[in-house]
Design a protein around this motif. Structure first.
Motif, PDB file in Angstrom:
ATOM      1  N   LEU A  51      23.338  36.895  14.398  1.00  0.00           N
ATOM      2  CA  LEU A  51      24.222  35.926  15.056  1.00  0.00           C
ATOM      3  C   LEU A  51      23.474  34.630  15.367  1.00  0.00           C
ATOM      4  O   LEU A  51      23.984  33.532  15.149  1.00  0.00           O
ATOM      5  CB  LEU A  51      24.779  36.548  16.334  1.00  0.00           C
ATOM      6  CG  LEU A  51      26.026  35.924  16.960  1.00  0.00           C
ATOM      7  CD1 LEU A  51      27.218  36.023  16.025  1.00  0.00           C
ATOM      8  CD2 LEU A  51      26.344  36.623  18.287  1.00  0.00           C
ATOM      9  N   LEU A  52      22.248  34.749  15.853  1.00  0.00           N
ATOM     10  CA  LEU A  52      21.463  33.566  16.214  1.00  0.00           C
ATOM     11  C   LEU A  52      20.836  32.885  15.000  1.00  0.00           C
ATOM     12  O   LEU A  52      20.642  31.671  14.989  1.00  0.00           O
ATOM     13  CB  LEU A  52      20.360  33.953  17.197  1.00  0.00           C
ATOM     14  CG  LEU A  52      20.817  34.497  18.558  1.00  0.00           C
ATOM     15  CD1 LEU A  52      19.616  34.850  19.422  1.00  0.00           C
ATOM     16  CD2 LEU A  52      21.712  33.495  19.281  1.00  0.00           C
ATOM     17  N   ARG A  53      20.530  33.650  13.970  1.00  0.00           N
ATOM     18  CA  ARG A  53      19.829  33.103  12.804  1.00  0.00           C
ATOM     19  C   ARG A  53      20.793  32.562  11.752  1.00  0.00           C
ATOM     20  O   ARG A  53      20.544  31.503  11.151  1.00  0.00           O
ATOM     21  CB  ARG A  53      18.959  34.207  12.189  1.00  0.00           C
ATOM     22  CG  ARG A  53      18.086  33.771  11.018  1.00  0.00           C
ATOM     23  CD  ARG A  53      17.503  34.973  10.313  1.00  0.00           C
ATOM     24  NE  ARG A  53      18.544  35.775   9.669  1.00  0.00           N
ATOM     25  CZ  ARG A  53      18.436  37.088   9.444  1.00  0.00           C
ATOM     26  NH1 ARG A  53      17.355  37.747   9.835  1.00  0.00           N
ATOM     27  NH2 ARG A  53      19.427  37.741   8.842  1.00  0.00           N
ATOM     28  N   ASP A  54      21.917  33.250  11.521  1.00  0.00           N
ATOM     29  CA  ASP A  54      22.763  32.942  10.371  1.00  0.00           C
ATOM     30  C   ASP A  54      24.109  32.325  10.726  1.00  0.00           C
ATOM     31  O   ASP A  54      24.931  32.100   9.836  1.00  0.00           O
ATOM     32  CB  ASP A  54      23.009  34.214   9.552  1.00  0.00           C
ATOM     33  CG  ASP A  54      21.721  34.772   8.959  1.00  0.00           C
ATOM     34  OD1 ASP A  54      20.735  34.026   8.880  1.00  0.00           O
ATOM     35  OD2 ASP A  54      21.709  35.964   8.589  1.00  0.00           O
ATOM     36  N   THR A  55      24.365  32.095  11.988  1.00  0.00           N
ATOM     37  CA  THR A  55      25.592  31.412  12.387  1.00  0.00           C
ATOM     38  C   THR A  55      25.210  30.214  13.248  1.00  0.00           C
ATOM     39  O   THR A  55      24.049  30.037  13.640  1.00  0.00           O
ATOM     40  CB  THR A  55      26.549  32.321  13.181  1.00  0.00           C
ATOM     41  OG1 THR A  55      26.151  32.383  14.548  1.00  0.00           O
ATOM     42  CG2 THR A  55      26.584  33.723  12.592  1.00  0.00           C
ATOM     43  N   ILE A  56      26.194  29.425  13.581  1.00  0.00           N
ATOM     44  CA  ILE A  56      25.951  28.215  14.362  1.00  0.00           C
ATOM     45  C   ILE A  56      25.667  28.518  15.828  1.00  0.00           C
ATOM     46  O   ILE A  56      25.280  27.623  16.586  1.00  0.00           O
ATOM     47  CB  ILE A  56      27.148  27.255  14.225  1.00  0.00           C
ATOM     48  CG1 ILE A  56      26.698  25.800  14.392  1.00  0.00           C
ATOM     49  CG2 ILE A  56      28.268  27.621  15.200  1.00  0.00           C
ATOM     50  CD1 ILE A  56      27.745  24.786  13.942  1.00  0.00           C
TER      51      ILE A  56
ATOM     52  N   ASP B   2      31.597  26.363  12.587  1.00  0.00           N
ATOM     53  CA  ASP B   2      31.757  27.614  11.832  1.00  0.00           C
ATOM     54  C   ASP B   2      33.199  28.088  11.803  1.00  0.00           C
ATOM     55  O   ASP B   2      33.492  29.118  11.185  1.00  0.00           O
ATOM     56  CB  ASP B   2      30.893  28.723  12.456  1.00  0.00           C
ATOM     57  CG  ASP B   2      29.483  28.742  11.883  1.00  0.00           C
ATOM     58  OD1 ASP B   2      29.158  27.865  11.058  1.00  0.00           O
ATOM     59  OD2 ASP B   2      28.698  29.633  12.278  1.00  0.00           O
ATOM     60  N   GLY B   3      34.088  27.386  12.485  1.00  0.00           N
ATOM     61  CA  GLY B   3      35.468  27.838  12.510  1.00  0.00           C
ATOM     62  C   GLY B   3      36.346  26.864  13.266  1.00  0.00           C
ATOM     63  O   GLY B   3      35.922  25.760  13.649  1.00  0.00           O
ATOM     64  N   LEU B   4      37.584  27.270  13.498  1.00  0.00           N
ATOM     65  CA  LEU B   4      38.594  26.434  14.155  1.00  0.00           C
ATOM     66  C   LEU B   4      39.297  27.245  15.222  1.00  0.00           C
ATOM     67  O   LEU B   4      39.675  28.405  14.986  1.00  0.00           O
ATOM     68  CB  LEU B   4      39.625  25.964  13.115  1.00  0.00           C
ATOM     69  CG  LEU B   4      40.919  25.323  13.642  1.00  0.00           C
ATOM     70  CD1 LEU B   4      40.648  23.947  14.235  1.00  0.00           C
ATOM     71  CD2 LEU B   4      41.959  25.218  12.522  1.00  0.00           C
TER      72      LEU B   4
ATOM     73  N   ARG C 208      31.402  28.074  18.531  1.00  0.00           N
ATOM     74  CA  ARG C 208      31.309  28.021  17.075  1.00  0.00           C
ATOM     75  C   ARG C 208      32.370  27.126  16.460  1.00  0.00           C
ATOM     76  O   ARG C 208      32.256  26.705  15.324  1.00  0.00           O
ATOM     77  CB  ARG C 208      31.486  29.438  16.490  1.00  0.00           C
ATOM     78  CG  ARG C 208      30.525  30.458  17.026  1.00  0.00           C
ATOM     79  CD  ARG C 208      31.011  31.906  16.857  1.00  0.00           C
ATOM     80  NE  ARG C 208      31.587  32.150  15.555  1.00  0.00           N
ATOM     81  CZ  ARG C 208      32.860  32.430  15.342  1.00  0.00           C
ATOM     82  NH1 ARG C 208      33.714  32.488  16.354  1.00  0.00           N
ATOM     83  NH2 ARG C 208      33.297  32.658  14.122  1.00  0.00           N
ATOM     84  N   HIS C 209      33.440  26.855  17.209  1.00  0.00           N
ATOM     85  CA  HIS C 209      34.650  26.303  16.623  1.00  0.00           C
ATOM     86  C   HIS C 209      34.807  24.798  16.825  1.00  0.00           C
ATOM     87  O   HIS C 209      34.275  24.213  17.776  1.00  0.00           O
ATOM     88  CB  HIS C 209      35.872  26.991  17.236  1.00  0.00           C
ATOM     89  CG  HIS C 209      36.027  28.418  16.861  1.00  0.00           C
ATOM     90  ND1 HIS C 209      36.028  28.856  15.560  1.00  0.00           N
ATOM     91  CD2 HIS C 209      36.198  29.534  17.621  1.00  0.00           C
ATOM     92  CE1 HIS C 209      36.191  30.169  15.539  1.00  0.00           C
ATOM     93  NE2 HIS C 209      36.294  30.602  16.772  1.00  0.00           N
ATOM     94  N   PHE C 210      35.589  24.231  15.917  1.00  0.00           N
ATOM     95  CA  PHE C 210      36.194  22.926  16.157  1.00  0.00           C
ATOM     96  C   PHE C 210      37.379  23.203  17.069  1.00  0.00           C
ATOM     97  O   PHE C 210      38.342  23.863  16.680  1.00  0.00           O
ATOM     98  CB  PHE C 210      36.642  22.316  14.828  1.00  0.00           C
ATOM     99  CG  PHE C 210      37.318  20.974  14.953  1.00  0.00           C
ATOM    100  CD1 PHE C 210      36.863  20.000  15.835  1.00  0.00           C
ATOM    101  CD2 PHE C 210      38.423  20.672  14.152  1.00  0.00           C
ATOM    102  CE1 PHE C 210      37.476  18.768  15.930  1.00  0.00           C
ATOM    103  CE2 PHE C 210      39.044  19.439  14.222  1.00  0.00           C
ATOM    104  CZ  PHE C 210      38.569  18.488  15.123  1.00  0.00           C
ATOM    105  N   LEU C 211      37.312  22.730  18.295  1.00  0.00           N
ATOM    106  CA  LEU C 211      38.345  23.003  19.292  1.00  0.00           C
ATOM    107  C   LEU C 211      39.406  21.919  19.230  1.00  0.00           C
ATOM    108  O   LEU C 211      39.130  20.747  19.510  1.00  0.00           O
ATOM    109  CB  LEU C 211      37.728  23.063  20.695  1.00  0.00           C
ATOM    110  CG  LEU C 211      38.710  23.162  21.870  1.00  0.00           C
ATOM    111  CD1 LEU C 211      39.550  24.427  21.773  1.00  0.00           C
ATOM    112  CD2 LEU C 211      37.955  23.116  23.196  1.00  0.00           C
ATOM    113  N   VAL C 212      40.616  22.299  18.859  1.00  0.00           N
ATOM    114  CA  VAL C 212      41.751  21.381  18.801  1.00  0.00           C
ATOM    115  C   VAL C 212      42.737  21.792  19.884  1.00  0.00           C
ATOM    116  O   VAL C 212      43.168  22.956  19.921  1.00  0.00           O
ATOM    117  CB  VAL C 212      42.434  21.416  17.424  1.00  0.00           C
ATOM    118  CG1 VAL C 212      43.664  20.511  17.420  1.00  0.00           C
ATOM    119  CG2 VAL C 212      41.458  21.014  16.328  1.00  0.00           C
ATOM    120  N   VAL C 213      43.078  20.869  20.764  1.00  0.00           N
ATOM    121  CA  VAL C 213      44.048  21.147  21.821  1.00  0.00           C
ATOM    122  C   VAL C 213      45.241  20.223  21.614  1.00  0.00           C
ATOM    123  O   VAL C 213      45.100  18.997  21.685  1.00  0.00           O
ATOM    124  CB  VAL C 213      43.446  20.947  23.221  1.00  0.00           C
ATOM    125  CG1 VAL C 213      44.456  21.374  24.298  1.00  0.00           C
ATOM    126  CG2 VAL C 213      42.155  21.740  23.373  1.00  0.00           C
TER     127      VAL C 213
END
Length: 916
Positions: A47-52, A331-333, A447-452
């Protein structure tokens, strides 16, 4: 698999039970403590090495990167996360059905309070070496507390220490198992014990985010298969343990799409806007181009998009997401909507877009999940809950593949661990509150692009919590986008500028010069926002605004609606209160001829209003019915829908005529967004021009609503009619809006041109300087005392809301070990102030009032807590309710009568109501 029960000398972490129960004699398999420790440590490592997540934690700690040494240190801590399970009280659960249950978090934390015991238990965990990872000894103590509080909330370690559970006996030696865990940490993560690269101290959000990451890793590692000696070898072989765990961790994080790199590389060439819209020849609208092309700041950024309803904000957000995604900036939305209905509708749009974009690149898309409790959906496929922890997916995907890929959709606590997630804003707000799993939600959200979507500032409590979410998200280097059709200058400044004292809000004339549509972009530090006005989309509508002082006359409202429907118009009536909505629904039905039933909104052939007090299955049916009757692709015909605020946001409706209660101007503009929405020209004669009839009380004097209390702030009660002063408390805003819809001398009506007038209307209806002038004007009148009391009331309400929000938000600036959460649900933090519903479950499901002879789909209701109390009674409600249910049928459908706590309620085609 380690079959049967462990013997008394073996230390277990996980047990598997047969179908007969959860007694010690029902245990069928077990997983060693050392193996589970390897599983969680390996999951955290990936999780710490391979994700944001690693980058986000570094940002929170003020670091350029974590680096191998710090990652190893955090993984070493993860190795000992379940050290508390070595105590006898926990281990005896596998042997003594009547054994006194002991947890595993509090006992290990308490060890540190006793010098002799800590020498025997803490020291073998390599605590002495870990002290060199921090500048202060207290930092390590807090990090250990953080590590051992990995079940969703900080552990309160007060109380007496039990020495007996740690003493060696003739069954086992806790100290020896503890020493094995310390040896494993040293063996598996030798880099952790090198010099240099200190971990941040326990005075900031890094520690809280680490707890969230560890909790996520524990969920992931806990899903690994149990150790099988025939396949995996000796469970005491440290190399075999970590090799297996690392292989499983990489496999699980890949299958669950937590590792985004394969998906990001699949669309490495930037997705053109036409790919998002499935129209290669599409030319983006100005506001879409500007939003998509804002610079990607390494330190994170906030974008605020202000544009009219229907101008393509959703598509602009998605194109921006794909731009950030393929650059590896997110890494996501997480797409946050204001209501469940809105989230469910947008989900379908986003799922289609994601699938289409990856099809263009001949690649498999990441999973797209719906984050709405009670609605299990991923990849456009609905899941069926089998039991509390099991979901079945009915499509062609292999069961094991589906379970891994759609894992995040199966439990609300896991929603934010998905890849592309569409849900309510509440799920994002929960990440900042003192509620269970808040830390895991918060770290997953990083991890996400946070859209509100549909952001506004009229709810002070929610605004404060949203700001807390944004502060944490941006300080980690995250990216966020706020979207609104009706955001005022004061709100934009509050979100986009660093809070360094009292913020200057320009007067209304200056504020109106900001332009509209407007895209404001600022780096995470929020020092110098860059507002950029753009050209409008090109679509305009001139709306005739008419004032009708008949808000208290359901018959007059019904007659006007019926006349229009008979002319072939779609009529949408929006009331502020459910009670008013139902009264108008009854009036419409009473005035229609028997052969005019088809002019009513119907669900399965039964007339119904549209509001929030319906069971889940019926609410879904209502949404489908109103979107069909008022939908984009349906022929325009005469129909009347009577509704509340449930239809004013995100539902894709288009009315010929709107009749609405008076409300704040930003809300009114949202409602008008459902009027002549699709630019269609086949509305009937007389309704080809958009018309909005604003219902007002007969009396223009609001002072009479202001004061009915006895003299102190606690008894101030604004009781204006039709939600004025109750649903919408600020009468200054109501007055400002009333002035905007009233025609001038000699004029029959006011015309609003949308979107050209949006900026002017919002500023003249919400700008603080305008509201202050309204208050000043009223302070010179005979009823000045009432208005002064209203000013005091508003100040008190806003101050209380701010304080309430501050008290329930996670205190990221405090060491983790000094944080506690409320113990009970009544005092638990909530995402919306006043949200205090009680969920009541019927003994068994019953048919819907819309299909009394159909399937049993109604099982749960949400009831306002105050409905279950007598006046001035603050006695805590019981945890469980005895519910008596009767069901009968009449000519319009089935009625469900519920009795609980001595009170009677009716659920019918008109919704859920109190009886008597």
């Amino acid at each position: 698999m380690m079959e049967g029960r462990p013997d008394t000398t073996q230390f277990w972490a996980k047990l598997e039970y047969g179908d007969d129960g959860r007694r010690a004699s029902d245990i069928t398999a077990w997983h060693p403590l050392l193996a589970h420790s390897a599983d969680v440590a390996a999951a955290l490592e990936v999780l710490l090495r391979d994700t944001i997540v690693g980058r986000r934690l570094a940002g929170l700690g003020g670091l350029v990167e974590l680096g191998p040494i710090r990652i190893a240190r955090l993984c070493a801590l993860a190795t000992i996360h379940d050290a508390g399970k070595a105590n006898h009280g926990f281990q005896d659960r596998a042997f003594k059905g009547g054994a006194r249950r002991k947890g595993h978090q509090k006992p290990i934390i308490q060890v540190g309070d006793d010098g002799g015991l800590s020498d025997r238990i803490w020291v073998p965990l390599e605590i002495g070496s870990m002290m060199r990872w921090f500048r202060e000894r207290i930092d390590l103590k807090s990090f250990l507390h953080t590590t051992w509080s990995h079940h969703g909330r900080p552990v309160k370690a007060k109380g007496g220490i039990s020495y007996a559970i740690w003493d060696d006996n003739n069954r086992r030696s806790p100290a020896e198992e503890i020493a094995r865990l310390g040896k494993a940490a040293l063996h598996w993560f030798p880099d952790a014990f090198q010099s240099g690269d200190l971990l941040p101290g326990a005075t900031g959000p890094f520690e809280h985010a680490f707890n969230g990451a560890l909790t996520l890793a524990d969920w992931i590692g806990s899903s690994f298969p149990f150790w099988n000696p025939d396949e995996d070898g000796d469970p005491n072989d440290l190399d075999a343990l970590i090799t297996r765990a690392r292989r499983l961790a990489e496999d699980r994080l890949q299958k669950r799409a937590l590792i985004a790199a394969p998906f990001q590389s699949a669309i490495a060439d930037r997705v053109p806007f036409g790919g998002v819209l499935d129209d290669p020849g599409w030319t983006p609208r100005p506001v879409q181009s500007v939003t998509a092309d804002r610079p990607i700041f390494e330190e994170g950024a906030l974008t605020i998009l202000e544009s009219d309803t229907g101008s393509g904000k959703t598509e602009a957000a998605l194109e921006r997401f794909f731009h950030l995604y393929e650059k590896g900036a997110v890494d996501g939305l997480y797409f946050a909507l204001p209501t469940r209905t809105a989230a469910r509708q947008i989900y379908n749009r986003v799922e289609r877009v994601v699938k289409r974009v990856f099809e263009v690149h001949d690649a498999d898309p990441p999973p797209v999940i719906q984050a709405v409790p009670g609605y299990i959906e991923a990849d456009g496929v609905k899941g069926v809950p089998i039991d509390r922890f099991d979901v079945q997916w009915h499509d062609d995907m292999e069961e094991d593949v589906a379970r891994e890929r759609r894992w995040a959709a199966e439990q609300p606590k896991q929603y934010l661990a998905g890849s592309v997630v569409i849900g309510t804003v509440d799920q994002a707000l929960l990440s900042a509150l003192q509620t269970r799993y808040a830390h895991a939600r918060g770290t997953a959200l990083l991890r996400h692009f946070l859209v509100v979507d549909e952001v506004h500032a009229s709810d002070m409590y929610m605004t404060q919590i949203l700001n807390a979410v944004l502060d944490h998200h941006l300080s980690a280097g995250g990216h966020a986008l706020l979207m609104s059709a009706t955001l005022g200058t004061a709100a934009r400044i509050a979100f986009s500028e660093q809070k360094t004292g009292r913020q200057h809000v320009p007067d209304v004339e200056e504020a109106m010069r900001a332009g509209y549509p407007l895209v404001t972009h600022v780096s995470a530090e929020r020092h110098t926002p860059d507002p950029q006005a753009t050209d409008p989309s090109g679509y305009r509508k001139a709306v005739e605004m008419q004032v009708a002082p008949v808000a208290g006359d359901p018959d007059a409202i019904a007659q006007r609606a019926i006349e229009a429907a008979r002319d072939g118009a779609r009529v949408l009536i929006i009331r502020n209160r459910v009670e008013d909505c139902i009264d108008v629904q009854k009036a419409v039905e009473a005035h229609l001829a028997p052969d005019e039933r088809d002019l009513l909104l119907q669900v399965h052939g039964t007339p119904a209003p549209h509001h929030s007090r319906f069971a889940k299955a019926d609410r879904s049916a209502l949404d489908d019915a109103i979107e069909t009757a008022f939908g984009k692709d349906e022929p325009i015909r005469g129909v009347i829908a009577v509704a509340t605020q449930t239809v004013q946001m995100s539902l894709d409706l288009s009315a010929s005529l709107m009749i609405t209660d008076l409300c704040p101007v930003d809300v009114l503009l949202q409602r008008i967004g459902r009027l002549h929405r699709h630019g269609r020209d086949e509305h009937p004669a007389g309704y080809d021009v958009p018309r909005c009839v604003v219902l007002t009380p007969e009396s223009r004097e609001m002072a009479e609503w202001i004061w009915e209390g006895r003299g102190d702030l606690q008894d101030m009660a604004i009781k204006g009619p039709h939600g004025l002063g109750t649903v919408y408390q600020d009468l200054r805003v109501i007055e400002a809006t009333w002035r905007l819809v009233e025609p001038g001398d000699g004029d029959e009506m006011v015309t609003w041109t949308i979107p050209d007038d949006n900026r002017k209307l919002v500023e003249r209806g919400t700008n603080p300087h305008v509201l202050d002038r309204i208050m000043d004007e009223n302070m010179g009148r005979e009823d000045a005392t009432a208005w002064q009391k209203h000013a005091d009331y508003l100040f008190g309400q806003n101050s209380a809301a701010k304080l309430s929000a501050k008290n329930v938000c996670l205190p990221y600036d405090r060491p983790f070990m000094n944080v506690t959460f409320p113990d009970d649900d009544i005092n638990a933090a909530k995402t919306r102030l006043g949200l205090d519903d009680v969920t009541v479950e019927l003994p068994e499901a019953v048919p819907s009032p819309f299909q009394p002879d159909g399937p049993a789909v109604v099982r749960r209701f949400s009831i306002p807590r105050y409905w279950l109390r007598d006046r001035d009674d603050d006695t805590p409600l019981p945890d469980d309710f005895d519910v008596t249910v009767e069901q009968d049928c009449d000519r319009t459908g089935g009625n469900i009568i519920l009795t609980l706590l001595g009170k009677s309620f009716l659920y019918s085609r008109l919704g859920f109501r109190k009886r008597g």
